[in-house]
Design an enzyme around this catalytic site. Structure first.
Site, PDB file in Angstrom:
ATOM      1  CG  ASN A   7      -1.889   1.095   1.284  1.00 25.57           C
ATOM      2  OD1 ASN A   7      -1.892   1.958   0.404  1.00 25.57           O
ATOM      3  ND2 ASN A   7      -2.744   1.092   2.293  1.00 25.57           N
ATOM      4  NE  ARG A  91      -6.593   0.776   0.316  1.00 25.20           N
ATOM      5  CZ  ARG A  91      -7.006   1.221   1.486  1.00 25.20           C
ATOM      6  NH1 ARG A  91      -6.265   1.059   2.551  1.00 25.20           N
ATOM      7  NH2 ARG A  91      -8.163   1.811   1.586  1.00 25.20           N
ATOM      8  CG  HIS A 180     -13.450   2.990   3.194  1.00 17.60           C
ATOM      9  ND1 HIS A 180     -14.262   3.933   3.782  1.00 17.60           N
ATOM     10  CD2 HIS A 180     -12.187   3.281   3.547  1.00 17.60           C
ATOM     11  CE1 HIS A 180     -13.505   4.786   4.468  1.00 17.60           C
ATOM     12  NE2 HIS A 180     -12.238   4.412   4.335  1.00 17.60           N
ATOM     13  NE  ARG A 241     -11.140  12.287   3.546  1.00 18.50           N
ATOM     14  CZ  ARG A 241     -10.911  10.985   3.652  1.00 18.50           C
ATOM     15  NH1 ARG A 241     -11.832  10.165   4.140  1.00 18.50           N
ATOM     16  NH2 ARG A 241      -9.750  10.488   3.256  1.00 18.50           N
ATOM     17  CD  GLU A 384      -9.390  -1.712   3.951  1.00 22.16           C
ATOM     18  OE1 GLU A 384      -9.432  -0.972   2.972  1.00 22.16           O
ATOM     19  OE2 GLU A 384      -9.133  -1.302   5.095  1.00 22.16           O
TER      20      GLU A 384
END
Ligand code: ADP
Length: 399
Positions: A7, A91, A180, A241, A384
């Site tokens: 990643n 990823r 996601h 956010r 994940e």
């Protein structure tokens, strides 16, 4: 087969080496501050071997070389040769409308990832650097891309279109993509395995609540809606956010606070949400502690998050014509019994009732609803990495 999961961020590279014979972790590591003063590699193995290397690392190729050296270290390493790594799974943030599933990386795939840089300006270039670095140092090892957006590509147009002129969709790709996706795919599948039910015929809501949070609605194992949009800014309030706002907020702040659109968006991504409201922290543990000791802004931030999640659950249940399963996952979803209880409070009208004793759990697959609850509510820790590793193994095996 051993699979390396990578990643890559703009100045970091996270990795895990997994043995797919029994899906166990062999080692995990992080190279950080690439091309920044204080570059550092940290690697850990499940049996407690820790590697720390401090040396200048000028780019992702050097980071990848250092990762392979740490993995092969005679003392603290876990493999003897790079040949033991059967494939690398990367990823990748944005696959646009091009990728509905993971795929073996080719020149065309890289060209597409490059094409979607405008949609993922921070992540896609970094993901590409990770891919190209691995190709450079492991030229014969197959590489696979696993996209954050892919699972959501089954959404129907009525769910993914924004109400702006159609030409912006056609010409610029303006639409909801969702993120996601690998987590939503893992949890929606895993919750059915855990409950021993067939995904076909099931209406599921997944609440992935971490630093970034998103919810998704899944019917027959396929995503039909999700809360994040063209970027990960849309949806519930998150660590930093803002989540969904009237878009006119951007213009209003720009005009009245002497900022341009990019500065406002940066503020909405990095200084808003739990952090912006509480003026304290983006971390839910800090918010909980402050709210519980009487900090009103922290309590407001928490209330806004709970209220936002409730509204998504209600709207997805209405959109799907009901809901059979609700699954909580990621940092807050897995470890926040109080938040789960607050979200599920007064949801009996929907057929969902939480058992407070069962809900008193952290990071463990559990049913947290009462026996007579029509909706089964669960905690399912996300994974994940294992999804990336499985996709990589399957694609390489079928090559
Ligand atoms: P990311 O989106 O970066 O992968 P995570 O899924 O790790 O994030 O989630 C991070 C969030 O989870 C933080 O807000 C953190 O406070 C929260 N979290 C982690 N552990 C707990 C806990 N025990 N109780 C409440 N919140 C927790």
């Amino acid at each position: 087969m051993k699979i390396l999961i990578v990643n890559a961020g703009s100045s970091s590279l996270k990795y895990q080496l997994v043995d797919m014979t029994n899906e166990t972790l062999i080692a995990k590591g992080l190279v950080e501050r690439i091309n920044i003063e204080g570059s550092h590699l940290n690697q850990k193995t499940p049996d407690g071997k820790v590697t720390d290397i401090y040396q200048p690392i000028k780019d992702h190729v050097e980071a990848t070389q250092l990762m392979l050296a740490a993995l092969q270290d005679p003392e603290k390493g876990v493999i003897k040769s790079v040949d033991e790594i059967g494939a690398v799974g990367h990823r990748v943030l944005h696959g646009g409308e091009e990728f509905t599933a993971s795929c073996i990386i080719t020149e065309e795939v890289k060209a597409c990832i490059r094409k979607f840089i405008p949609l993922g300006p921070l992540h896609n270039p970094a993901n590409l650097m990770g891919i190209e670095a691995c190709e450079a140092v492991m030229p014969t090892t197959p590489q696979v891309a696993v996209f954050d957006t892919a699972f959501h590509q089954t959404m129907p147009p009525k769910a993914f279109m924004y109400g702006v002129p159609y030409k912006y969709y056609k010409e610029l790709g303006v639409r909801r993509y969702g993120f996601h996706g690998t987590s939503h795919r893992y949890v929606s599948k895993r919750v059915c395995e855990f409950l021993g039910v067939d995904p076909v015929g099931k209406k599921i809501i997944i609440a992935h609540l971490g630093n970034g949070s998103s919810l998704s609605a899944v019917v027959d194992g396929k995503c039909v809606d999700t809360s994040m949009g063209i970027t990960p800014l849309e949806g519930v309030v998150m660590g930093t956010r803002s989540g969904s706002c009237d878009p006119a907020v951007v213009q209003f702040i720009a005009n009245n606070a002497n900022m341009d659109v990019n500065e406002v968006l940066d503020m909405m991504n990095k200084k808003s949400g739990l952090l912006g409201i509480s003026e304290l922290s983006s971390d839910m543990r800090d918010i909980d502690a402050a709210a519980d000791s009487g900090n009103e802004k922290a309590a407001l931030a928490r209330d806004m998050l709970v209220y936002g999640i409730k509204k998504y659950i209600g709207s997805y249940a209405a959109a799907m014509g009901g809901v059979d399963i609700i699954a909580f996952t990621a940092g807050i979803g897995e470890n926040g019994p109080e938040l789960r209880e607050a979200v599920m409070k007064d949801m009996e009208f929907l057929g969902a009732k939480i058992d407070p004793a069962k809900n008193n759990v952290k990071g463990k697959e559990t049913i947290i609803s009462t026996d007579d609850s029509k909706v089964t509510v669960c905690v399912i820790p996300t994974n994940e990495e294992i999804m990336i590793a499985r996709d990589t193994r399957d694609l390489v095996a079928n090559k």
